[in-house]
Structure formats: structure tokens, C-alpha cells
Scaffold this active site. Structure first.
Site, PDB file in Angstrom:
ATOM      1  N   HIS A   1      -0.296  16.911   3.394  1.00 20.29           N
ATOM      2  CA  HIS A   1      -1.431  17.636   3.974  1.00 20.29           C
ATOM      3  C   HIS A   1      -0.985  19.034   4.427  1.00 20.29           C
ATOM      4  O   HIS A   1       0.125  19.199   4.948  1.00 20.29           O
ATOM      5  CB  HIS A   1      -1.956  16.928   5.225  1.00 20.29           C
ATOM      6  CG  HIS A   1      -2.667  15.634   4.976  1.00 20.29           C
ATOM      7  ND1 HIS A   1      -2.914  15.111   3.729  1.00 20.29           N
ATOM      8  CD2 HIS A   1      -3.215  14.748   5.857  1.00 20.29           C
ATOM      9  CE1 HIS A   1      -3.569  13.971   3.851  1.00 20.29           C
ATOM     10  NE2 HIS A   1      -3.757  13.728   5.130  1.00 20.29           N
TER      11      HIS A   1
ATOM     12  N   CYS B   1      -3.098  11.054  10.533  1.00 20.95           N
ATOM     13  CA  CYS B   1      -2.068  11.837   9.837  1.00 20.95           C
ATOM     14  C   CYS B   1      -2.223  13.351  10.036  1.00 20.95           C
ATOM     15  O   CYS B   1      -1.239  14.055  10.300  1.00 20.95           O
ATOM     16  CB  CYS B   1      -2.060  11.491   8.353  1.00 20.95           C
ATOM     17  SG  CYS B   1      -3.694  11.470   7.612  1.00 20.95           S
TER      18      CYS B   1
ATOM     19  N   ARG C   1     -10.608  17.527   1.549  1.00 22.09           N
ATOM     20  CA  ARG C   1      -9.710  16.816   0.627  1.00 22.09           C
ATOM     21  C   ARG C   1      -9.418  17.734  -0.571  1.00 22.09           C
ATOM     22  O   ARG C   1     -10.359  18.302  -1.143  1.00 22.09           O
ATOM     23  CB  ARG C   1     -10.444  15.551   0.177  1.00 22.09           C
ATOM     24  CG  ARG C   1      -9.639  14.539  -0.539  1.00 22.09           C
ATOM     25  CD  ARG C   1      -8.684  13.770   0.316  1.00 22.09           C
ATOM     26  NE  ARG C   1      -9.265  12.698   1.102  1.00 22.09           N
ATOM     27  CZ  ARG C   1      -8.579  12.034   2.029  1.00 22.09           C
ATOM     28  NH1 ARG C   1      -7.319  12.322   2.277  1.00 22.09           N
ATOM     29  NH2 ARG C   1      -9.154  11.073   2.709  1.00 22.09           N
TER      30      ARG C   1
ATOM     31  N   SER D   1      -1.795  -9.915  -3.596  1.00 20.51           N
ATOM     32  CA  SER D   1      -0.394  -9.534  -3.831  1.00 20.51           C
ATOM     33  C   SER D   1       0.594 -10.649  -3.519  1.00 20.51           C
ATOM     34  O   SER D   1       1.788 -10.501  -3.795  1.00 20.51           O
ATOM     35  CB  SER D   1      -0.017  -8.333  -2.959  1.00 20.51           C
ATOM     36  OG  SER D   1      -0.906  -7.289  -3.161  1.00 20.51           O
TER      37      SER D   1
ATOM     38  N   GLY E   1       0.814  -1.220   0.000  1.00 22.17           N
ATOM     39  CA  GLY E   1       0.000   0.000   0.000  1.00 22.17           C
ATOM     40  C   GLY E   1       0.842   1.262   0.000  1.00 22.17           C
ATOM     41  O   GLY E   1       2.082   1.206   0.016  1.00 22.17           O
ATOM     42  N   ALA E   2       0.147   2.408  -0.007  1.00 21.59           N
ATOM     43  CA  ALA E   2       0.857   3.693  -0.076  1.00 21.59           C
ATOM     44  C   ALA E   2       1.733   3.893   1.168  1.00 21.59           C
ATOM     45  O   ALA E   2       2.909   4.254   1.049  1.00 21.59           O
ATOM     46  CB  ALA E   2      -0.157   4.840  -0.197  1.00 21.59           C
TER      47      ALA E   2
END
Ligand code: A2P
Length: 332
Positions: free
Chosen positions: A241, A128, A234, A40, A12-13
């Protein structure tokens, strides 16, 4: 001591960023295992110049694993983090599953490193937007208690995962090519647009992201007295961010004092050039470790001198997720 590290959600990211951060910080381990879904399993990940095969996450994945960095979503953490902890693995979990559990420390190393010691197998990595906010806000709060924070976020696609980042890229190309765009991952078109954060809205009208910024900050600051309100949005930015932050201190605080405190604060870089109109930008905070802070000014709507305005930007995938989790692991 031999140390076996596992990365859960390695494809993932945030998972991919874990790999970069581990490489860059020369994190020591003897063995590393990359776990993801059956989709995966068998794929190859190159880490430190060597190929590693991705393994499917199962209940048996944690036997002999000392440390697991989790970033595969809340439901995976809920199920597998307790299994890992029971197997003797220390889990640093990037999801929201355990953050408000009183048994689980919630840690930003620049803020409350000592809380790590109380862990019982699981340590939570905060949200985050919250991490990026508390890195510059905590050193101010330590010098002069903050009574109220008003924050508005400008959040990147990366917070919604790798597929959302790809969607932003593809949508941008499609819009420019005059093609019709149908959002699949995010609820609305993000390219050349922005929208209210795509988390669930509660009865009081606040979305879950906004609530996290309030409750998680209070938990890490060990203070329910601090009043916080947030509006999370967003924006069509790939991975960092930004946030506008308005602070009311208990006593008057000068702009000069704020600058001095922030100049010495760990994890903070002041970018505040009024002449050149150069302030924190996601383009410049992306791929970096520091939270950039600028637009530092006395709030003219608080004539008693207790108000400060600032604008910050920090890489959501690094300090907002992978870097903070690896720093927690380093504290151990
Ligand atoms: P996979 O690539 O196999 O789907 P992101 O937040 O960028 O979308 O990444 C989510 C991560 O969580 C990916 O590594 C993804 O693996 C992993 N993941 C999603 N579902 C599962 C699952 N059921 N078991 C293990 N890993 C999962």
C-alpha cells in the site's frame, strides 16, 4: 516453558505471510498448528522445511494452545477468538472484529507497545493502511503534536485477500489477450484501472476503510483531538500500500526536523532522492519490513510553516498485517 502456537487462516494471503515472518524471525515455539476451513483440511503446508497438515478450525482447536495468530476474516474472529481466549490462548487478531472494543488493546509496537499489558486474552492488529501510516506519523506527533492529517491511499489487491491477488494477475493477462473480464472477488475490474475502496459506505459518504484510519489512529495515539480525513482507493498493485499524507502540526516544523526524526524512527526508511526522482514505490517496499517515506517537503499551502507533505509505501501483508502481529506476539 513449552509453547504451542496456532495460525488461524494459514492458507490465506496473510496466513502465508505469517509463516514467512515466523521463519525469518526465528520465532520460538515447541509445537505449531495450522488451521483453516474444511476446504483446506488435509492439505500440506511446508514450514521450516517440514510438512504440516492443515487442520479444520473447530471450537476444540484451542485446547493447550498458548498463542493464536488469527487472519481468517471478521466473522471467524468474532466466533472463535472468544472461544480461544476462554481456553487460555492469547489471540492476536488481524480482523476488525475487536479493534474498537475498549477491553481490547490495539497495538503497533513502534507506537503503543505498553498497551499490550492490558490485554484480557485478545489483542487486535490494526487495519493495514492505518499501521503503515502511523509508523512514520507517530514519531513526528511525539515531537510536535499533529492537529490534522489528510491521507489518500493507493491500496494493493492483497488487502482483499489471496483470491483478489490472483484475480488481478488473471485479469491483467486476460485484458492483454483481448479477452472479456468479469470481476468475481473485487467489485470492479482492477487490471489497468483503479477504484474507490471496496468497503461499505456510511451515511456521511466515508467508506469503512476510511473510518478505520480515523478511529484506530485516535485509539492508538490516545487522542481524540487529532483530526483525520482519508480517501481510500484500490490500485492495480499486488501487495504493498502507498499513501499521500498531508500533516498540519500545532507549531511550525521544518522539513529538516522531519527528516531527522524519520531517519531515527524505528520501522521507517527514508527514500527521498530528488535528483534521481527516486521515492517510495510498492515494488521496493514489497517483501520488506520497513515503511518507506519520501517526497518530504514543506506544504506551500500552509505559509505559517505548520504543514508537511510526504508519500509513503509499506508492504500490506508484512508490516500491514503479519509482521505487526508477530511483533505484538514478541512483546508478550
Ligand atoms: P481456506 O483456504 O480453507 O478457505 P484470504 O484473506 O487470503 O482470503 O484468506 C482467508 C483465510 O481464512 C484462509 O486461510 C481461509 O481458509 C480461512 N477461512 C475462511 N473461512 C474459514 C472458516 N469458515 N473456517 C476456518 N478458516 C476459514
Amino acid at each position: 516453558m513449552s509453547r504451542h502456537v496456532a495460525v488461524v487462516g494459514a492458507t490465506g494471503a496473510v496466513g502465508q505471510e505469517f509463516l514467512r515472518v515466523l521463519e525469518q524471525r526465528k520465532f520460538t515455539y515447541d509445537r505449531i498448528t495450522f488451521l483453516a476451513s474444511s476446504r483446506s483440511a488435509g492439505k500440506t503446508i511446508t514450514f521450516q522445511g517440514r510438512p504440516h497438515t492443515v487442520v479444520e478450525l473447530t471450537e476444540k482447536s484451542f485446547e493447550g494452545v498458548d498463542l493464536a495468530l488469527f487472519s481468517a476474516g471478521g466473522s471467524i474472529s468474532k466466533k472463535f477468538a472468544p472461544i480461544a481466549a476462554a481456553a487460555g490462548t492469547v489471540v492476536v487478531d488481524n480482523s476488525s472484529a475487536f479493534r474498537m472494543d475498549p477491553q481490547v488493546p490495539l497495538v503497533v509496537p513502534e507506537v503503543n507497545p505498553e498497551d499490550v499489558k492490558a490485554h484480557k486474552g485478545i489483542i487486535a492488529n490494526p487495519n493495514c493502511s492505518t499501521i503503515i501510516m502511523v509508523v512514520p506519523v507517530w514519531p513526528l506527533h511525539r515531537v510536535c503534536p499533529i492537529q490534522r492529517l489528510v491521507v489518500s491511499t493507493y491500496q494493493a489487491a492483497s488487502g482483499a485477500g489471496y483470491q483478489a491477488m490472483l484475480e488481478l494477475e488473471e485479469q491483467s493477462r486476460d485484458v492483454l489477450a483481448g479477452k472479456t473480464v468479469t470481476p468475481k472477488i473485487l467489485p470492479h475490474r482492477l487490471a489497468f484501472n483503479l477504484f474507490s475502496h471496496n468497503s461499505k459506505i456510511g451515511d456521511n459518504g466515508y467508506n469503512e476503510e476510511e473510518v478505520k484510519m480515523v478511529t484506530e489512529t485516535r485509539k492508538m495515539f490516545h487522542s481524540d483531538a487529532i483530526q483525520i480525513t482519508a480517501t481510500c482507493v484500490r490500485v492495480p498493485v499486488p501487495r504493498a500500500h502507498s499513501e499521500s499524507i498531508n500533516i498540519t502540526f500545532a507549531k511550525p516544523v521544518s522539513e529538516k526536523q522531519v527528516r531527522e526524526i524519520l531517519a531515527a524512527a524505528p520501522g521507517v526508511r527514508v527514500v527521498d532522492d530528488r535528483e534521481k526522482n527516486h521515492f517510495p514505490m510498492p515494488l521496493e517496499s514489497s517483501n520488506g519490513d520497513d515503511v518507506l517515506v519520501g517526497r518530504i517537503r514543506q506544504d506551500i499551502s500552509q505559509p505559517d510553516g505548520r504543514g508537511i507533505e510526504m508519500f509513503i509505501s509499506g508492504d500490506q501483508l508484512r508490516k500491514g498485517a503479519a509482521l505487526n502481529a508477530v511483533q505484538i506476539a514478541e512483546l508478550l
